[in-house]
Design a protein around this motif. Sequence first.
Motif, mmCIF file in Angstrom:
data_model
loop_
_atom_site.group_PDB
_atom_site.id
_atom_site.type_symbol
_atom_site.label_atom_id
_atom_site.label_comp_id
_atom_site.label_asym_id
_atom_site.label_seq_id
_atom_site.Cartn_x
_atom_site.Cartn_y
_atom_site.Cartn_z
ATOM 1 N N PHE A 24 0.795 -1.220 0.000
ATOM 2 C CA PHE A 24 0.000 0.000 0.000
ATOM 3 C C PHE A 24 0.832 1.276 0.000
ATOM 4 O O PHE A 24 0.387 2.298 -0.509
ATOM 5 C CB PHE A 24 -0.999 -0.025 1.152
ATOM 6 C CG PHE A 24 -1.934 -1.202 1.070
ATOM 7 C CD1 PHE A 24 -2.657 -1.458 -0.093
ATOM 8 C CD2 PHE A 24 -2.066 -2.077 2.128
ATOM 9 C CE1 PHE A 24 -3.511 -2.550 -0.191
ATOM 10 C CE2 PHE A 24 -2.920 -3.162 2.041
ATOM 11 C CZ PHE A 24 -3.638 -3.406 0.892
ATOM 12 N N ASP A 25 2.054 1.223 0.528
ATOM 13 C CA ASP A 25 2.916 2.400 0.458
ATOM 14 C C ASP A 25 3.312 2.687 -0.992
ATOM 15 O O ASP A 25 3.323 3.835 -1.433
ATOM 16 C CB ASP A 25 4.150 2.237 1.345
ATOM 17 C CG ASP A 25 4.964 0.991 1.014
ATOM 18 O OD1 ASP A 25 4.376 -0.021 0.554
ATOM 19 O OD2 ASP A 25 6.196 1.025 1.216
ATOM 20 N N ARG A 26 3.606 1.655 -1.741
ATOM 21 C CA ARG A 26 3.945 1.818 -3.161
ATOM 22 C C ARG A 26 2.717 2.212 -3.970
ATOM 23 O O ARG A 26 2.806 2.964 -4.935
ATOM 24 C CB ARG A 26 4.570 0.542 -3.716
ATOM 25 C CG ARG A 26 5.950 0.280 -3.154
ATOM 26 C CD ARG A 26 6.541 -0.940 -3.777
ATOM 27 N NE ARG A 26 7.874 -1.205 -3.243
ATOM 28 C CZ ARG A 26 8.617 -2.214 -3.620
ATOM 29 N NH1 ARG A 26 8.172 -3.056 -4.538
ATOM 30 N NH2 ARG A 26 9.800 -2.396 -3.097
ATOM 31 N N LYS A 27 1.562 1.667 -3.591
ATOM 32 C CA LYS A 27 0.306 2.032 -4.264
ATOM 33 C C LYS A 27 0.086 3.529 -4.143
ATOM 34 O O LYS A 27 -0.266 4.201 -5.114
ATOM 35 C CB LYS A 27 -0.877 1.282 -3.664
ATOM 36 C CG LYS A 27 -2.216 1.752 -4.218
ATOM 37 C CD LYS A 27 -3.344 1.658 -3.216
ATOM 38 C CE LYS A 27 -3.139 2.558 -2.046
ATOM 39 N NZ LYS A 27 -4.241 2.624 -1.116
ATOM 40 N N ALA A 28 0.327 4.074 -2.960
ATOM 41 C CA ALA A 28 0.130 5.504 -2.739
ATOM 42 C C ALA A 28 1.013 6.331 -3.674
ATOM 43 O O ALA A 28 0.567 7.347 -4.220
ATOM 44 C CB ALA A 28 0.416 5.857 -1.280
ATOM 45 N N HIS A 29 2.238 5.896 -3.882
ATOM 46 C CA HIS A 29 3.146 6.594 -4.793
ATOM 47 C C HIS A 29 2.610 6.531 -6.227
ATOM 48 O O HIS A 29 2.634 7.530 -6.948
ATOM 49 C CB HIS A 29 4.552 5.994 -4.710
ATOM 50 C CG HIS A 29 5.532 6.630 -5.631
ATOM 51 N ND1 HIS A 29 6.026 7.900 -5.432
ATOM 52 C CD2 HIS A 29 6.084 6.176 -6.780
ATOM 53 C CE1 HIS A 29 6.843 8.197 -6.423
ATOM 54 N NE2 HIS A 29 6.903 7.173 -7.253
ATOM 55 N N SER A 30 2.120 5.369 -6.637
ATOM 56 C CA SER A 30 1.568 5.219 -7.988
ATOM 57 C C SER A 30 0.327 6.092 -8.171
ATOM 58 O O SER A 30 0.153 6.727 -9.210
ATOM 59 C CB SER A 30 1.220 3.755 -8.270
ATOM 60 O OG SER A 30 2.393 2.991 -8.411
ATOM 61 N N VAL A 31 -0.529 6.126 -7.166
ATOM 62 C CA VAL A 31 -1.745 6.951 -7.234
ATOM 63 C C VAL A 31 -1.370 8.419 -7.361
ATOM 64 O O VAL A 31 -1.928 9.149 -8.198
ATOM 65 C CB VAL A 31 -2.649 6.698 -6.011
ATOM 66 C CG1 VAL A 31 -3.722 7.771 -5.873
ATOM 67 C CG2 VAL A 31 -3.271 5.309 -6.098
ATOM 68 N N GLU A 32 -0.406 8.849 -6.568
ATOM 69 C CA GLU A 32 0.048 10.244 -6.642
ATOM 70 C C GLU A 32 0.572 10.564 -8.049
ATOM 71 O O GLU A 32 0.249 11.602 -8.628
ATOM 72 C CB GLU A 32 1.141 10.489 -5.604
ATOM 73 C CG GLU A 32 1.682 11.892 -5.611
ATOM 74 C CD GLU A 32 2.824 12.077 -4.629
ATOM 75 O OE1 GLU A 32 3.591 13.038 -4.816
ATOM 76 O OE2 GLU A 32 2.968 11.267 -3.682
ATOM 77 N N LYS A 33 1.337 9.660 -8.608
ATOM 78 C CA LYS A 33 1.894 9.868 -9.943
ATOM 79 C C LYS A 33 0.787 9.922 -10.997
ATOM 80 O O LYS A 33 0.803 10.780 -11.882
ATOM 81 C CB LYS A 33 2.884 8.739 -10.258
ATOM 82 C CG LYS A 33 3.793 9.019 -11.415
ATOM 83 C CD LYS A 33 4.895 7.970 -11.465
ATOM 84 C CE LYS A 33 5.887 8.272 -12.552
ATOM 85 N NZ LYS A 33 6.956 7.276 -12.591
ATOM 86 N N MET A 34 -0.192 9.015 -10.896
ATOM 87 C CA MET A 34 -1.301 9.029 -11.858
ATOM 88 C C MET A 34 -2.085 10.334 -11.771
ATOM 89 O O MET A 34 -2.478 10.891 -12.804
ATOM 90 C CB MET A 34 -2.230 7.832 -11.628
ATOM 91 C CG MET A 34 -1.645 6.526 -12.081
ATOM 92 S SD MET A 34 -2.824 5.148 -12.032
ATOM 93 C CE MET A 34 -3.164 5.006 -10.292
ATOM 94 N N LEU A 35 -2.317 10.827 -10.561
ATOM 95 C CA LEU A 35 -3.062 12.080 -10.408
ATOM 96 C C LEU A 35 -2.277 13.264 -10.963
ATOM 97 O O LEU A 35 -2.860 14.167 -11.572
ATOM 98 C CB LEU A 35 -3.432 12.298 -8.941
ATOM 99 C CG LEU A 35 -4.432 11.288 -8.366
ATOM 100 C CD1 LEU A 35 -4.632 11.527 -6.879
ATOM 101 C CD2 LEU A 35 -5.754 11.317 -9.121
#
Length: 127
Positions: free
Chosen positions: A50-61
């Motif tokens: 989930f920590d990596r997911k958060a980074h991916s979500v931030e990048k997508m946004l």
Amino acid sequence: MFDTGYSAYKNTAVEGRAAGADVHQLVLMLFDGFLEELERAIGHINGRRFDRKAHSVEKMLRILGGLEASLDLDKGGELANNMARLYDHCGQMVLQASLRNQVEPLDNVRQVMTNLQQGWKGIGSQG
């Protein structure tokens, strides 16, 4: 160590491509980057990273923000406004997927963004 070196190489390669790209190519690069990051986010959710997911979500946004910023709402009329709504919808779905740690909302996002990417590719092949 390898991951850091590879990331630096990849960033340099992307920056090099972006430096010589026209607006059309830059938008396609944003679509490519978004779809790559979406697949990473799905993998992170499925892998419970989930920590990596958060980074991916931030990048997508951030990428969606870049796509929206590329729109000329004054000259683009209804088409540009529709694109802005689609980007907003995708952003909402990305957030929903992140908050619920579910990949299902990302299926719709993948379909919308892939369709938009294909449309942009089609525009480029006509020019």
